[in-house]
Design a protein around this motif. Structure first.
Motif, short mmCIF file in Angstrom:
data_model
loop_
_atom_site.label_atom_id
_atom_site.label_comp_id
_atom_site.label_asym_id
_atom_site.label_seq_id
_atom_site.Cartn_x
_atom_site.Cartn_y
_atom_site.Cartn_z
N ALA A 115 0.81 -1.22 0.00
CA ALA A 115 0.00 0.00 0.00
C ALA A 115 0.84 1.26 0.00
O ALA A 115 0.33 2.36 -0.26
CB ALA A 115 -0.93 0.00 1.22
N ASP A 116 2.13 1.14 0.30
CA ASP A 116 3.01 2.30 0.32
C ASP A 116 3.52 2.60 -1.10
O ASP A 116 3.89 1.69 -1.84
CB ASP A 116 4.22 2.06 1.23
CG ASP A 116 3.86 2.05 2.70
OD1 ASP A 116 2.82 2.63 3.06
OD2 ASP A 116 4.62 1.46 3.49
N ALA A 155 5.22 -7.13 1.16
CA ALA A 155 4.39 -7.71 2.21
C ALA A 155 4.07 -6.61 3.23
O ALA A 155 4.85 -5.67 3.39
CB ALA A 155 5.09 -8.87 2.92
N THR A 156 2.94 -6.74 3.89
CA THR A 156 2.68 -5.84 5.01
C THR A 156 3.56 -6.27 6.18
O THR A 156 4.07 -7.40 6.22
CB THR A 156 1.21 -5.88 5.45
OG1 THR A 156 0.93 -7.18 6.01
CG2 THR A 156 0.27 -5.61 4.29
N VAL A 157 3.73 -5.37 7.14
CA VAL A 157 4.50 -5.71 8.34
C VAL A 157 3.88 -6.92 9.03
O VAL A 157 4.60 -7.84 9.46
CB VAL A 157 4.56 -4.50 9.29
CG1 VAL A 157 5.06 -4.90 10.67
CG2 VAL A 157 5.46 -3.42 8.71
#
Length: 290
Positions: free
Chosen positions: A256-257, A277-279
């Motif tokens: 999303a970044d 990947a997300t955190v």
């Protein structure tokens, strides 16, 4: 060094499922240095500023800032320091990070691994809290040199939070290195532009980085977790802390970044491989593989 990108879209991402199990093994073996950023806190600690922009917004909620200082934590802190006093900056930082940070499962996993070095680039105390039940570790924090009357770049603290010295630190199995300082145990904060003037003057020759940190990074790669590099200061610190390390290096990048062009160029130039990947997703995969 990798060639600079002409466009962000040229950046090649690794698949999380392909590399994270191996990186978990590298952590277990002590071959990988975790470099933690503020985004690691987001889910577990909603009351703590989890980005430099969130910290800048906190400053703005407390002090009327000129337009040039809005949205930039370092400039905002400098304005407050210049117009009110250093003590006001310290008090506001203490207020921003007053809620004790809850360690995530990833913090606890890292604490259990007897890693030689953990770099934590934010001001919270989550990693220290996760380590507190262990023996054989201590912390090195960057400190401001403004007005302290000391020719020092950092201070040493034992597991109980007591100030100690380099002789004691040589016995630590695990070093927690917080280059920007932290809320615990002693409210050391590098935050204003003035704090960074001398550091950035000498960081290229490595003087502000503790010798034992330089020694322990040599044969290792870095895994950047919860970090962004959209600010020149953040890029400078990461580049200098990983200097002369062996690699390979990886960074978790939330899909999303949107990476800035300078951010993507930094990753390419430093040969840091992005993992999409997300955190939370990355932490879950690392915990499963640990």
């Amino acid at each position: 060094m990798g060639a600079l990108l002409a466009d962000v879209s040229e950046l090649s991402f690794a698949k999380a499922q392909d590399v994270l199990p191996g990186l978990a093994g590298g952590l277990r073996d002590g071959r990988v240095v975790p470099y933690l950023g503020p985004q690691l806190l987001t889910a577990a600690n909603p009351d703590i500023p989890a980005t430099p922009e969130a910290l800048a917004a906190f400053f703005q909620s407390k002090v009327a800032l000129p337009s040039r200082a809005r949205g930039n934590a370092w400039a905002a802190a400098q304005y407050i320091e210049s117009t009110r006093h250093r003590a006001t900056v310290t008090a506001l930082m203490a207020e921003a990070f007053a809620t004790p940070a809850k360690p995530t499962d990833l913090h606890h996993m890292l604490a259990a691994l007897d890693l030689p070095l953990i770099v934590d680039s934010w001001y919270d105390g989550a990693m220290r809290s996760a380590l507190e039940t262990r023996d054989g570790w201590g912390e090195i924090q960057g400190i401001t040199r403004a007005g302290i009357g000391e020719d020092q770049w950092y201070r040493f603290y034992d597991r109980s939070g007591e100030k100690t010295d380099v002789a004691a630190a040589t016995c630590w199995k695990t070093i927690l290195y917080k280059p920007h300082g932290g809320i615990v145990p002693a409210r050391n904060f590098l935050i204003s532009d003035a704090d960074y003037v001398e550091v950035l003057t000498e960081i290229d020759i490595q003087t502000p980085i503790p010798e034992m940190v330089r020694d322990r990074r040599t044969e290792h790669g870095f895994l950047f977790f919860g970090c962004r590099f959209h600010d020149q200061l953040l890029r400078t610190y990461a580049r200098q802390i990983m200097k002369r390390s062996a690699g390979p290096h990886y960074v978790i990048v939330d899909p999303a970044d949107t990476l800035t062009r300078n951010e993507a160029r930094f990753l390419a130039a430093q040969e840091i491989i992005p993992i999409s990947a997300t955190v939370e997703e990355a932490a879950g995969m690392m915990l499963e593989a640990a």
